[in-house]
Design a protein around this motif. Structure first.
Motif, PDB file in Angstrom:
ATOM      1  N   UNK A  90      34.107  13.682  84.944  1.00  0.00           N
ATOM      2  CA  UNK A  90      34.615  14.696  85.869  1.00  0.00           C
ATOM      3  C   UNK A  90      35.712  15.462  85.148  1.00  0.00           C
ATOM      4  N   UNK A  91      35.556  16.786  84.963  1.00  0.00           N
ATOM      5  CA  UNK A  91      36.520  17.536  84.159  1.00  0.00           C
ATOM      6  C   UNK A  91      37.775  17.944  84.894  1.00  0.00           C
ATOM      7  N   UNK A  92      37.863  17.638  86.198  1.00  0.00           N
ATOM      8  CA  UNK A  92      38.922  18.189  87.029  1.00  0.00           C
ATOM      9  C   UNK A  92      38.455  19.505  87.632  1.00  0.00           C
ATOM     10  N   UNK A  93      39.324  20.100  88.431  1.00  0.00           N
ATOM     11  CA  UNK A  93      39.008  21.397  89.035  1.00  0.00           C
ATOM     12  C   UNK A  93      39.493  22.470  88.070  1.00  0.00           C
ATOM     13  N   UNK A  94      38.542  23.108  87.388  1.00  0.00           N
ATOM     14  CA  UNK A  94      38.856  23.956  86.245  1.00  0.00           C
ATOM     15  C   UNK A  94      38.533  25.422  86.549  1.00  0.00           C
ATOM     16  N   UNK A  95      39.377  26.306  86.049  1.00  0.00           N
ATOM     17  CA  UNK A  95      39.183  27.736  86.246  1.00  0.00           C
ATOM     18  C   UNK A  95      38.070  28.244  85.329  1.00  0.00           C
ATOM     19  N   UNK A  96      36.845  28.146  85.835  1.00  0.00           N
ATOM     20  CA  UNK A  96      35.654  28.654  85.166  1.00  0.00           C
ATOM     21  C   UNK A  96      34.876  29.476  86.193  1.00  0.00           C
ATOM     22  N   UNK A  97      33.724  30.008  85.779  1.00  0.00           N
ATOM     23  CA  UNK A  97      32.878  30.724  86.738  1.00  0.00           C
ATOM     24  C   UNK A  97      32.480  29.810  87.886  1.00  0.00           C
ATOM     25  N   UNK A  98      32.304  28.527  87.597  1.00  0.00           N
ATOM     26  CA  UNK A  98      31.919  27.570  88.633  1.00  0.00           C
ATOM     27  C   UNK A  98      33.127  27.148  89.465  1.00  0.00           C
ATOM     28  N   UNK A  99      34.246  26.855  88.820  1.00  0.00           N
ATOM     29  CA  UNK A  99      35.412  26.352  89.530  1.00  0.00           C
ATOM     30  C   UNK A  99      36.193  27.403  90.294  1.00  0.00           C
ATOM     31  N   UNK A 100      36.117  28.651  89.841  1.00  0.00           N
ATOM     32  CA  UNK A 100      36.816  29.731  90.522  1.00  0.00           C
ATOM     33  C   UNK A 100      38.256  29.892  90.066  1.00  0.00           C
ATOM     34  N   UNK A 101      38.872  30.992  90.495  1.00  0.00           N
ATOM     35  CA  UNK A 101      40.223  31.343  90.048  1.00  0.00           C
ATOM     36  C   UNK A 101      41.307  30.464  90.647  1.00  0.00           C
ATOM     37  N   UNK A 102      41.041  29.830  91.762  1.00  0.00           N
ATOM     38  CA  UNK A 102      42.062  29.020  92.431  1.00  0.00           C
ATOM     39  C   UNK A 102      42.181  27.620  91.840  1.00  0.00           C
ATOM     40  N   UNK A 103      41.316  27.274  90.906  1.00  0.00           N
ATOM     41  CA  UNK A 103      41.315  25.927  90.333  1.00  0.00           C
ATOM     42  C   UNK A 103      42.653  25.615  89.668  1.00  0.00           C
ATOM     43  N   UNK A 104      42.961  24.343  89.588  1.00  0.00           N
ATOM     44  CA  UNK A 104      44.287  23.902  89.144  1.00  0.00           C
ATOM     45  C   UNK A 104      44.418  23.720  87.637  1.00  0.00           C
ATOM     46  N   UNK A 105      43.313  23.667  86.906  1.00  0.00           N
ATOM     47  CA  UNK A 105      43.357  23.411  85.468  1.00  0.00           C
ATOM     48  C   UNK A 105      42.766  24.570  84.687  1.00  0.00           C
ATOM     49  N   UNK A 106      43.321  24.819  83.492  1.00  0.00           N
ATOM     50  CA  UNK A 106      42.656  25.754  82.585  1.00  0.00           C
ATOM     51  C   UNK A 106      41.675  24.975  81.708  1.00  0.00           C
ATOM     52  N   UNK A 107      40.785  25.716  81.069  1.00  0.00           N
ATOM     53  CA  UNK A 107      39.730  25.085  80.268  1.00  0.00           C
ATOM     54  C   UNK A 107      40.319  24.247  79.139  1.00  0.00           C
ATOM     55  N   UNK A 108      41.336  24.772  78.455  1.00  0.00           N
ATOM     56  CA  UNK A 108      41.896  24.044  77.311  1.00  0.00           C
ATOM     57  C   UNK A 108      42.459  22.689  77.721  1.00  0.00           C
ATOM     58  N   UNK A 109      43.196  22.651  78.839  1.00  0.00           N
ATOM     59  CA  UNK A 109      43.785  21.389  79.289  1.00  0.00           C
ATOM     60  C   UNK A 109      42.714  20.364  79.625  1.00  0.00           C
ATOM     61  N   UNK A 110      41.687  20.810  80.360  1.00  0.00           N
ATOM     62  CA  UNK A 110      40.599  19.907  80.726  1.00  0.00           C
ATOM     63  C   UNK A 110      39.852  19.417  79.496  1.00  0.00           C
ATOM     64  N   UNK A 111      39.490  20.348  78.622  1.00  0.00           N
ATOM     65  CA  UNK A 111      38.713  19.978  77.434  1.00  0.00           C
ATOM     66  C   UNK A 111      39.498  19.049  76.522  1.00  0.00           C
ATOM     67  N   UNK A 112      40.780  19.342  76.335  1.00  0.00           N
ATOM     68  CA  UNK A 112      41.602  18.485  75.476  1.00  0.00           C
ATOM     69  C   UNK A 112      41.682  17.070  76.043  1.00  0.00           C
ATOM     70  N   UNK A 113      41.824  16.971  77.366  1.00  0.00           N
ATOM     71  CA  UNK A 113      41.863  15.664  78.000  1.00  0.00           C
ATOM     72  C   UNK A 113      40.552  14.919  77.853  1.00  0.00           C
ATOM     73  N   UNK A 114      39.440  15.609  78.076  1.00  0.00           N
ATOM     74  CA  UNK A 114      38.136  14.953  77.961  1.00  0.00           C
ATOM     75  C   UNK A 114      37.894  14.437  76.553  1.00  0.00           C
ATOM     76  N   UNK A 115      38.235  15.239  75.549  1.00  0.00           N
ATOM     77  CA  UNK A 115      38.028  14.804  74.164  1.00  0.00           C
ATOM     78  C   UNK A 115      38.850  13.556  73.863  1.00  0.00           C
ATOM     79  N   UNK A 116      40.091  13.529  74.320  1.00  0.00           N
ATOM     80  CA  UNK A 116      40.932  12.351  74.091  1.00  0.00           C
ATOM     81  C   UNK A 116      40.347  11.110  74.761  1.00  0.00           C
ATOM     82  N   UNK A 117      39.872  11.270  75.995  1.00  0.00           N
ATOM     83  CA  UNK A 117      39.274  10.143  76.713  1.00  0.00           C
ATOM     84  C   UNK A 117      38.035   9.645  75.990  1.00  0.00           C
ATOM     85  N   UNK A 118      37.199  10.560  75.551  1.00  0.00           N
ATOM     86  CA  UNK A 118      35.941  10.169  74.924  1.00  0.00           C
ATOM     87  C   UNK A 118      36.175   9.533  73.558  1.00  0.00           C
TER      88      UNK A 118
END
Length: 229
Positions: free
Chosen positions: A180-208
């Motif tokens: 689960x990437x979090x609620x991310x500001x993408x076309x799917x997540x929308x502008x109101x989402x709480x995370x930017x792509x970089x923060x989510x992606x950086x977190x996912x890479x660290x977890x993986x």
């Protein structure tokens, strides 16, 4: 020591593109798939070892088979991450959504990722991971308010299919992660989402990176927290 290798499926924009950037930043060699050429992805080629495979639609079995053939001689991947997904008419209830639309959402979000995983599991290196992008919205126990019913159901189905996939390959020397990437500001997540792509992606890479060598099937978010089924 040779670089770790990742296959990122669905990398033209959004989280897929962000993941490619972060893995390259961490020194991984990345193979990224897209349906159509992506200028944004091509711009990352100077950032590290990046191979781009175009014409790959996870809903197209022939395209997936052709990709597997093209990559047959490449070294095994430490991580195969299926990112691609859709949220078509997510605000429409399942009771009123056209059947064809609901079926297409289920196919892309649940069936196709598992079929891709099945097609590529022999290309995963020992100690590696098969990673499937899901959502906390696919958690049955957390679904108290409804909404996005067809999308929720498709991700819940993906989670169940992933558990079955992991069980069927219980003796494999790689693990499965539902992410689960979090609620991310993408076309799917929308502008109101709480995370930017970089923060989510950086977190996912660290977890993986921390999960490499693990087994079984886990449902985690971008911070490493366990998400309830």
């Amino acid at each position: 020591m040779s670089a770790r290798r990742a296959l990122i499926v669905g990398a033209s924009r959004g989280l897929g593109l962000g993941l490619v950037a972060r893995f390259l930043e961490r020194g991984w060699a990345v193979t990224a798939t897209v349906r159509r050429p992506s200028a944004a992805l091509s711009e990352l080629a100077s950032a590290g070892t990046l191979r781009i495979e175009t014409g790959v639609d996870i809903d197209d079995d022939a395209a997936v088979t052709a990709l597997r053939t093209r990559l047959a001689e490449a070294p095994a991947f430490d991580l195969v991450f299926v990112v691609a997904g859709v949220a078509t008419q997510a605000g429409t209830s399942a009771a009123t959504m056209p059947r064809a639309v609901a079926t297409a959402v289920f196919e892309t979000n649940a069936l196709s990722p598992i079929r891709f995983a099945e097609a590529f599991h022999k290309r995963v290196a020992p100690g590696g991971l098969v990673v499937l992008m899901t959502s906390k919205l696919g958690s049955v126990s957390l679904n108290r308010g409804g909404g996005w019913s067809s999308y929720r159901a498709s991700k819940a189905a993906l989670n169940t299919l992933a558990r079955s996939f992991a069980g069927q390959h219980a003796k494999a020397d790689w693990g499965v992660v539902l992410m689960h990437p979090g609620w991310v500001r993408t076309d799917l997540g929308g502008r109101r989402a709480t995370l930017d792509v970089e923060t989510s992606a950086r977190g996912m890479v660290a977890v993986l990176e921390g999960r490499l060598g693990g087994s079984g099937c886990v449902f985690l978010d971008h911070t490493g927290e366990v998400v309830p089924w």
